[in-house]
Design an enzyme around this catalytic site. Structure first.
Site, mmCIF file in Angstrom:
data_model
loop_
_atom_site.group_PDB
_atom_site.id
_atom_site.type_symbol
_atom_site.label_atom_id
_atom_site.label_comp_id
_atom_site.label_asym_id
_atom_site.label_seq_id
_atom_site.Cartn_x
_atom_site.Cartn_y
_atom_site.Cartn_z
ATOM 1 N N LYS A 159 -10.572 0.472 13.963
ATOM 2 C CA LYS A 159 -9.294 0.907 14.540
ATOM 3 C C LYS A 159 -9.394 1.005 16.064
ATOM 4 O O LYS A 159 -8.436 0.690 16.784
ATOM 5 C CB LYS A 159 -8.874 2.248 13.946
ATOM 6 N N LEU B 18 -0.031 -2.800 9.008
ATOM 7 C CA LEU B 18 -0.560 -1.600 8.345
ATOM 8 C C LEU B 18 -1.720 -1.929 7.415
ATOM 9 O O LEU B 18 -2.305 -1.030 6.815
ATOM 10 C CB LEU B 18 0.543 -0.907 7.507
ATOM 11 N N GLY C 275 0.830 -1.213 0.000
ATOM 12 C CA GLY C 275 0.000 0.000 0.000
ATOM 13 C C GLY C 275 0.858 1.254 0.000
ATOM 14 O O GLY C 275 2.081 1.180 -0.139
ATOM 15 N N PHE C 276 0.193 2.378 0.201
ATOM 16 C CA PHE C 276 0.896 3.664 0.172
ATOM 17 C C PHE C 276 1.936 3.746 1.311
ATOM 18 O O PHE C 276 3.147 3.772 1.056
ATOM 19 C CB PHE C 276 -0.151 4.782 0.243
ATOM 20 N N TYR D 166 -14.290 1.916 9.719
ATOM 21 C CA TYR D 166 -12.875 2.241 9.903
ATOM 22 C C TYR D 166 -12.630 2.716 11.339
ATOM 23 O O TYR D 166 -11.758 2.186 12.033
ATOM 24 C CB TYR D 166 -12.480 3.329 8.904
#
Ligand code: UDP
Length: 312
Positions: free
Chosen positions: A152, A76, A10-11, A148
């Site tokens: 989290k 991540l 991913g980023f 999300y």
């Protein structure tokens, strides 16, 4: 060090892979590629200390694929842009719950450290600003962003439970809006959207009145903070971000001034539960890590724009 990075394609993950491969760690990059991309790690595939496996950690055990006993796991993996997590709601909940549990069990068996990428979204639409780690947040538990935010929050709770029960060495960075090269131009977040609009000469799309604020951190600054954090013994949440705060209209103006364009703004309906303000209080990070961001928004946007112009 033997390192596992979930979401490594991913980023953020791919930038972390770069940093660790470069310093000589053995890196196992694990990704199911639902929002990550092989392109982000292509340049690493021939490195002797880098290995990529396409695995969904919510369905398959990482342990079966391990080339080594890990010293540290960076968890991540998770869709991170509102557009993506709203598109993949169940996957987002699963990777932050089941995925986190799998990583914690692996860390426990291997006696490895574990970093869980948490987020400023745990503060929801905050009623105080800047946000300190001691603020418990204002989250809508059933809104579209909840997959999300609550994923989290659950992940943080699970990490703390393992830390308390088994004495695991764990880290809970709360990441504030981070940007830079390799964000997908279609990932829906404001910086990639504005950059692609600038490249096409189209108006900037602004949700709501554009007076909502964000504080944008350049990716290199965030990765340096990760590397310092995992050398400490600090297990409680720590905000990582750049405290310079901008309205979304100011961000559009900045991109106009950097590019020399004069694009207009198109105002669209506000997004549900869109936080009105977001700015990290990084007093704790400064104290325990001796860290603060060094790349300001102008410089970071220039670097990011150059990346996309080179790829064009
Ligand atoms: N935003 C916007 N136009 C866009 C994309 C986003 O006005 O094309 C706004 C969005 O409503 C939010 C802010 O920019 O207030 C940051 O959105 P982003 O999706 O980048 O991240 P968030 O902080 O909401 O997770």
């Amino acid at each position: 060090m033997n390192t596992v990075i979930t979401g490594g394609a991913g980023f953020l993950g791919s930038h972390l892979c770069d940093a660790l491969v470069c310093r000589g760690d053995s890196v196992l990059c694990v990704d199911n590629l639902i929002t990550g991309s092989r392109k982000n790690i292509e340049h690493l595939l021939n490195m002797p200390n880098f290995r990529f496996i396409e695995v969904d950690i919510t369905h398959d055990e990482i342990e079966k694929h391990l080339p080594f006993v890990p010293d540290i796991i960076f968890h991540l993996a998770s869709p991170a842009s509102p557009q993506d997590y709203i598109r993949f709601p169940v996957e987002t909940l699963r990777v932050n719950s089941i995925g986190t549990e799998q990583c914690l069990n692996l860390a426990k068996r291997a006696k490895a450290k574990l970093l869980f990428s948490s987020t400023s979204e745990v503060y929801g639409d905050p009623l105080i600003s800047p946000q300190k780690e001691t603020y418990w947040g204002n989250v809508n538990p059933v809104g579209p962003r909840s997959v999300y935010d609550e994923g989290k929050r659950y992940g943080e709770a699970l990490v703390m439970a393992y830390h308390r029960l088994y004495g695991l060495k764990t880290y809970l960075p709360r990441i504030f809006n981070t940007y830079g090269p390799r964000m997908r131009l279609d990932d829906g977040r404001v910086i990639p959207n504005f950059i692609s609009q600038a490249m096409l000469g189209k108006p900037f799309t602004i949700y709501g009145d554009g007076k909502q604020t964000r504080s944008f951190c350049y990716v290199d600054d965030l990765i340096s903070a990760f590397l310092v954090l995992v050398e400490t013994d600090y297990h409680l949440p720590v905000n990582l971000g750049n405290p310079d705060e901008f309205t979304i209209i100011e961000l559009a103006e900045k991109i106009n001034s950097i590019t020399g364009l004069n694009l207009s703004c198109e105002f669209l309906d506000p997004l549900p539960d869109d936080p009105k303000q977001r700015r990290p209080d990084i007093t704790l990070a400064r104290k325990i890590l001796g860290w603060s961001p060094v790349v300001n928004l102008d410089e970071g946007l220039r670097r990011t724009l150059n990346h996309y112009l080179e790829k064009k």
